[in-house]
Design an enzyme around this catalytic site. Structure first.
Site, PDB file in Angstrom:
ATOM      1  CB  SER A  71      -1.080   0.018   1.228  1.00  0.00           C
ATOM      2  OG  SER A  71      -0.311   0.017   2.411  1.00  0.00           O
ATOM      3  CG  ASP A  99      -5.379   4.568   6.052  1.00  0.00           C
ATOM      4  OD1 ASP A  99      -5.509   4.190   4.787  1.00  0.00           O
ATOM      5  OD2 ASP A  99      -4.195   4.347   6.613  1.00  0.00           O
ATOM      6  CG  HIS A 101      -1.146   3.631   5.290  1.00  0.00           C
ATOM      7  ND1 HIS A 101      -2.475   3.099   5.299  1.00  0.00           N
ATOM      8  CD2 HIS A 101      -0.772   2.394   4.356  1.00  0.00           C
ATOM      9  CE1 HIS A 101      -2.702   2.049   4.383  1.00  0.00           C
ATOM     10  NE2 HIS A 101      -1.616   1.703   4.180  1.00  0.00           N
TER      11      HIS A 101
END
EC number: 3.4.21.89
Lengths: 227, 172
Positions: B49, B115, B90
């Site tokens: 990701s 998210d 992230h």
């Protein structure tokens, strides 16, 4: 003593030592290359506040700031042999409600882009046609400083921003700010800086003028049923 | 090992050496933990990701202290979602407010949306406490062996078997 297992261990041990020393030198070489990123223009071209919902099934109404901007920047000096990608992002920043007391601010990314170094083009998440074009643009070079030249005119925002309170209209003292994050092949991750460190110069002129978000732009009554 | 039985002193030394290596490794890990103030100061990337920045198997070094500045927008952080035990790497894309109560929103560079969907139900934002560290250094690929071991458990058996074989076969 000299069984094949011991030899294998020695070879592997030597390999890892050499690999880590070389990697350390590559990582350290970052500090010896000059970085002088500059922003020539960063300004808003259109600012709106609209009402909307966070997602389709939500009944919550929130105010969203829709900010489009122009950007002219030269980040080419960030591309060296150890650069894997540069992540460029523009944030909007505005004082929080209790700013006078706590100096707190709100900050949200309105636009970002990933600029891969030609050496990392094969990792980019794009379609085959775009990939071919991207590879061609580097002209076979492994380092391409042209990648760092950004010239965006009236760029559409990528993210509509809001605030947890749902209120955003008439917010004053908003600024846009350009940031970057240099991702190396090995070593330290680095971000834009306010002061000079050695060969690395601070990002100049990376903040826009202060502006005020307008009042809510009322949509015309939708024909498809006003719920 | 068979020769060790004949000489209990040598066997004891070997055992002590083995214990020493294990405890040194453990102490180093915990030492780095204390210095960085992070329960897991080195993590292996498990998903794509954050591509193209991080691939699966890359090693990330975390720092969890706010010495000069607060954790802010643009930093790549590792966080744990309440009730789930998988750490996620992230980037912070929004921050509202200041201090430990500031609301943080994260997004993977390679993901289309933020998210919010990943968080626990009822949780719209992260706070500083959910974060176990910000990425400050990177080594590619080195952690891939841990992914191999966790995805193919039989490899563990093979490795243990090989090690045992080496110990048994090694004679002076």
């Amino acid at each position: 003593m000299y069984t094949s297992v011991v030899r294998l261990q020695n070879v592997f041990g030597f390999f890892t030592t050499v690999a880590f020393v070389v990697a350390a030198f590559i990582a350290a070489s970052d500090f010896l290359t000059e970085r002088a990123p500059i922003v020539r223009t960063l300004k808003t071209t259109s600012v709106q506040v609209v009402r909307g919902r966070p997602h389709y099934y939500s009944s919550k109404k929130e105010e969203y700031a829709v900010i489009n901007f122009s950007l002219d920047a030269d980040l080419s000096s960030l591309f060296t042999w150890n650069t894997k990608q540069v992540f460029v992002y523009v944030t909007a920043e505005w004082p929080a409600a209790d700013h006078a007391k706590t100096n707190a601010t709100n900050e949200a990314v309105i636009w970002d882009t990933i600029i891969t170094s030609p050496s990392a083009d094969h990792l980019a998440n794009i379609g085959p046609v775009a990939m071919k074009k991207l590879r061609k643009s580097a002209g076979g070079k492994s380092i391409d400083p042209n990648r760092g030249k950004l010239s965006l005119k009236n760029q559409r925002h990528k993210y509509k921003i809001t605030h947890p309170s749902g209120k955003l209209a008439m917010t004053d003292n908003v600024t846009l700010r350009l940031h970057y994050n240099v991702q190396p092949w090995v070593g330290l991750l680095t971000w834009d800086q306010d002061v000079d460190y050695g060969y690395w110069k601070a990002l100049k002129n990376g903040v826009s003028k202060r502006f005020k978000l307008p009042a809510i732009k009322e949509k015309k009554p939708a024909s498809a049923g006003a719920r | 090992m068979l020769s060790g039985l004949a000489n209990p002193r040598q066997a004891a030394v070997q055992l002590m050496n083995f214990g020493l290596i294990l405890s040194t490794a453990f102490m180093m890990w915990k030492g780095i933990s204390v210095i960085t103030d992070s329960p897991s100061p080195i993590v292996v990337v498990l998903s794509g990701s954050m591509e193209p920045a991080f691939q699966r198997g890359d090693l990330l070094f975390l720092w969890n202290r706010n010495v000069l500045a607060e954790t802010s927008v643009g930093e790549i952080v590792v966080y744990n979602v309440k009730g789930k035990d998988i750490p996620i790497v992230h980037r912070i894309v929004r921050k509202f407010g200041k201090g430990p109560e500031a609301k943080l929103l994260t997004k993977g560079d390679n993901n289309v949306s933020d998210d919010t969907e990943l968080y626990a139900s009822g949780q719209d934002y992260l706070v500083r406490n959910d974060i176990i560290g910000s990425v400050f250094a990177y080594i590619p690929f080195v952690g891939y062996v841990t992914i191999l071991l966790s995805e193919h458990p039989w490899l563990k058996t093979v490795m243990l078997g090989l090690m045992g074989l080496v110990v048994v076969l090694q004679r002076e």
